[in-house]
Enzyme design. Structure first.
Site, mmCIF file in Angstrom:
data_model
loop_
_atom_site.group_PDB
_atom_site.id
_atom_site.type_symbol
_atom_site.label_atom_id
_atom_site.label_comp_id
_atom_site.label_asym_id
_atom_site.label_seq_id
_atom_site.Cartn_x
_atom_site.Cartn_y
_atom_site.Cartn_z
ATOM 1 N N ARG A 80 4.017 5.687 2.088
ATOM 2 C CA ARG A 80 4.496 7.061 2.289
ATOM 3 C C ARG A 80 3.978 7.991 1.207
ATOM 4 O O ARG A 80 4.477 9.105 1.039
ATOM 5 C CB ARG A 80 6.015 7.096 2.340
ATOM 6 C CG ARG A 80 6.675 6.384 1.170
ATOM 7 C CD ARG A 80 8.160 6.507 1.287
ATOM 8 N NE ARG A 80 8.829 5.698 0.272
ATOM 9 C CZ ARG A 80 10.113 5.791 -0.002
ATOM 10 N NH1 ARG A 80 10.853 6.665 0.648
ATOM 11 N NH2 ARG A 80 10.656 5.033 -0.910
ATOM 12 N N GLY A 86 7.430 6.401 6.698
ATOM 13 C CA GLY A 86 6.578 7.277 5.890
ATOM 14 C C GLY A 86 7.333 8.417 5.223
ATOM 15 O O GLY A 86 6.741 9.280 4.587
ATOM 16 N N ASP A 108 4.038 -4.399 -7.427
ATOM 17 C CA ASP A 108 3.439 -3.197 -6.825
ATOM 18 C C ASP A 108 4.032 -1.923 -7.432
ATOM 19 O O ASP A 108 3.554 -0.827 -7.152
ATOM 20 C CB ASP A 108 3.636 -3.197 -5.301
ATOM 21 C CG ASP A 108 5.088 -3.395 -4.895
ATOM 22 O OD1 ASP A 108 5.650 -4.454 -5.249
ATOM 23 O OD2 ASP A 108 5.656 -2.502 -4.261
ATOM 24 N N GLY A 168 0.813 -1.212 0.000
ATOM 25 C CA GLY A 168 0.000 0.000 0.000
ATOM 26 C C GLY A 168 0.843 1.257 0.000
ATOM 27 O O GLY A 168 2.065 1.205 0.037
HETATM 28 P P1 AMP Z 1 9.174 0.356 -3.011
HETATM 29 O O1 AMP Z 1 10.137 -0.784 -3.029
HETATM 30 O O2 AMP Z 1 9.806 1.700 -2.819
HETATM 31 O O3 AMP Z 1 8.229 0.332 -4.136
HETATM 32 O O4 AMP Z 1 8.305 0.162 -1.683
HETATM 33 C C1 AMP Z 1 7.604 -1.006 -1.370
HETATM 34 C C2 AMP Z 1 6.582 -0.712 -0.308
HETATM 35 O O5 AMP Z 1 7.206 -0.185 0.851
HETATM 36 C C3 AMP Z 1 5.519 0.296 -0.719
HETATM 37 O O6 AMP Z 1 4.313 -0.119 -0.158
HETATM 38 C C4 AMP Z 1 6.019 1.570 -0.080
HETATM 39 O O7 AMP Z 1 4.959 2.468 0.188
HETATM 40 C C5 AMP Z 1 6.643 1.061 1.192
HETATM 41 N N1 AMP Z 1 7.710 1.945 1.686
HETATM 42 C C6 AMP Z 1 8.925 2.154 1.144
HETATM 43 N N2 AMP Z 1 9.630 3.015 1.895
HETATM 44 C C7 AMP Z 1 8.834 3.380 2.930
HETATM 45 C C8 AMP Z 1 8.985 4.237 4.062
HETATM 46 N N3 AMP Z 1 10.121 4.919 4.276
HETATM 47 N N4 AMP Z 1 7.948 4.352 4.902
HETATM 48 C C9 AMP Z 1 6.818 3.657 4.700
HETATM 49 N N5 AMP Z 1 6.616 2.844 3.686
HETATM 50 C C10 AMP Z 1 7.598 2.694 2.808
HETATM 51 MG MG MG Z 2 6.713 1.143 -4.794
#
Ligand code: AMP
Ligand code: MG
Length: 474
Positions: A76, A108, A234, A73
């Protein structure tokens, strides 16, 4: 959409925000001047919410590195709202604006480093003509964020017609919620693929068109040497847009097995694996849509669009990159010419961007224009042999040197966002000098133009840059 799809919330404020950069064309798209944006620091950082906006974060799930990861989801990201533009409705999202119900272990937040990278690359990809989400602004705050070291926070506002991902569909499939799955599919078809409503099974049509767009997007990536780095489901846009810029990179010394994401030890998302991973991701989407599609055969047929769509697009792009007119009788020989070219580039570690840009300078009749390109090779005789074959092929289509170079310069960029260029801009910005972000953005805005005054932005990476590593940490 029903409440199960999202949570309404507002961003968490950050102290003493400042504007790092704004994108003028992105601002213009939503009817704002850069000055108006620069005067809206509180909105750009998420400390104020625009009038009438009802922000929310959306839920989705996904496969990460090939493994089902369950619920993810907007951890952030917070949707700020939607603006009607000349290019249709655009959603605006803050990224890094604080905790959401989907933050899991995260904070976040996003750091200034990764925010500048996302901002610059989104706009650079758009200028290259590659389907992508856009970026409106980066704003920063000195509030610390813990990563490998302590860094400072930033918020990007990004824009896309929709941020719905393959994982948004997988979410409802794996939760065994066919009604929600249908609501989501109908929403996406209604808004973004309305022509599919006329088909016998619009859901088959949806899978087919998303598969086609994904194949085309990845062909564009391969042709420009772009590596996404985290092609988890995702991060795959239902609109076929490049989405979620993290540890991406542009190919420099050509190596098909290059892995741009330091965290990806297996090389699942290496340059050469991107096309098949794109197909794999479409299968994950197909699996999720199966309850709506009904028959496995119909889903399979939709997925079978991938290979030919990818191959045809890449073939078209490669011909254009070499200034060649695709001709039936040359098809096999051209393929061999491309293969030999990539093998030679790899053996000599030739810079991807410089190779194609300089290729435009070759002359069809003789080797008089070869020198700048030849200089990139260690094995000069091997280069000469390949150049001879290429020249013969140019002669076969009676190619005009000037016209060909002009056309090739419109598809082979001179300027791409090399990691070291981003790094220089980031380090200056970390010392509150944002001028390099702005300069780089201006150069990358016109990637195909010569811009001789900016030649140094097209140069090979300096020695210090060979140790640069980018990971998932952002
Ligand atoms: P990503 O690999 O950047 O696409 O992130 C995968 C998941 O982790 C997604 O649901 C992002 O919203 C969540 N996410 C990544 N970094 C953060 C963060 N610093 N705080 C909260 N959620 C995160
Ligand atoms: Mg992502």
């Amino acid at each position: 959409m029903p409440p199960a799809f999202y949570t309404r919330l507002i961003p968490t404020p950050l102290p003493a925000p400042y504007v790092v950069a704004v994108s003028e064309p992105a601002a213009a798209l939503i009817g704002l001047t850069p000055e108006q944006l620069a005067d809206s620091t509180d909105i750009l950082i998420g400390n104020a919410v625009p009038e009438r906006a009802l922000p929310l974060s959306a839920v989705y799930s996904g496969h990460q590195f090939g493994v089902w990861a369950g619920q993810l989801g907007d951890g952030r990201a917070i949707l700020l709202g939607e603006v009607a533009t000349a290019e249709g409705p655009m959603e605006l999202q803050w990224k890094g604006a604080g905790l959401t119900p989907y933050s899991r272990m995260g904070d976040g937040r996003a750091v200034l480093r990764s925010s500048i990278r996302e901002f610059l690359c989104s706009e650079a990809m758009h200028a290259l003509g590659i389907p992508t989400s856009r970026a409106l602004s980066v704003a920063g705050s000195d509030q610390g964020v813990v990563r490998e070291t302590i860094e400072t926070s930033a918020v990007v506002i990004r824009m896309a017609p929709s941020f719905v991902r393959f994982g948004s569909f997988e979410h409802w499939f794996y939760r065994n919620k066919p009604e929600e799955l249908k609501i989501l599919a109908d929403y996406v078809i209604e808004r973004f693929y309305p022509e599919l409503r006329a088909e016998d099974n619009p859901y088959v049509g949806l899978l087919r068109e998303v598969t086609r767009r994904t194949a085309h997007m990845i062909a564009h990536w391969q042709a420009v040497g772009f590596m996404h780095g985290v092609m988890n489901t995702d991060n795959m846009s239902i609109l076929g847009l490049t989405l979620d810029y993290g540890p991406f990179g542009f190919m420099e010394a050509f190596d098909p097995d290059h892995i741009c994401n330091h965290t990806d030890q297996q090389g699942r998302y290496s340059y050469t694996n991107q096309p098949q991973v794109g197909h794999w991701n479409c299968y994950a989407l197909g699996q999720a849509l199966l309850p709506l599609i009904g028959e496995v055969e119909a889903a399979q047929a939709a997925l079978d669009v991938y290979q030919p769509a990818f191959a045809a697009k890449l073939d078209e792009l490669l011909h254009a990159k070499l200034g060649l007119t695709p001709l039936e009788q040359h098809a096999d020989a051209d393929r061999a010419l491309f293969d030999a070219m990539f093998a030679l580039m790899q053996a000599n570690g030739v810079d991807f961007t410089l190779f194609f840009r300089r290729l435009g300078g070759l002359r069809a009749a003789d080797a008089g224009g070869d020198e700048p390109l030849r200089d990139l090779f260690i094995d000069r005789p091997a280069f000469d042999a390949w150049a001879g074959q290429y020249r013969a092929r140019l002669q076969a289509q009676a190619s005009d040197d000037t016209a060909r170079q002009l056309a090739m310069n419109k598809i082979n960029p001179k300027y791409v966002l090399r990691n070291y260029l981003a790094q220089v801009a980031i380090e200056k910005a970390q010392n509150k000098d944002f001028s390099e972000v702005e300069r780089l953005l201006a150069v990358l805005r016109r990637p195909y133009d010569e811009q001789p005054e900016h030649d140094h932005y097209a140069a090979l990476p300096p020695d210090w840059a060979s140790h640069l590593e980018v990971s998932c940490s952002s």
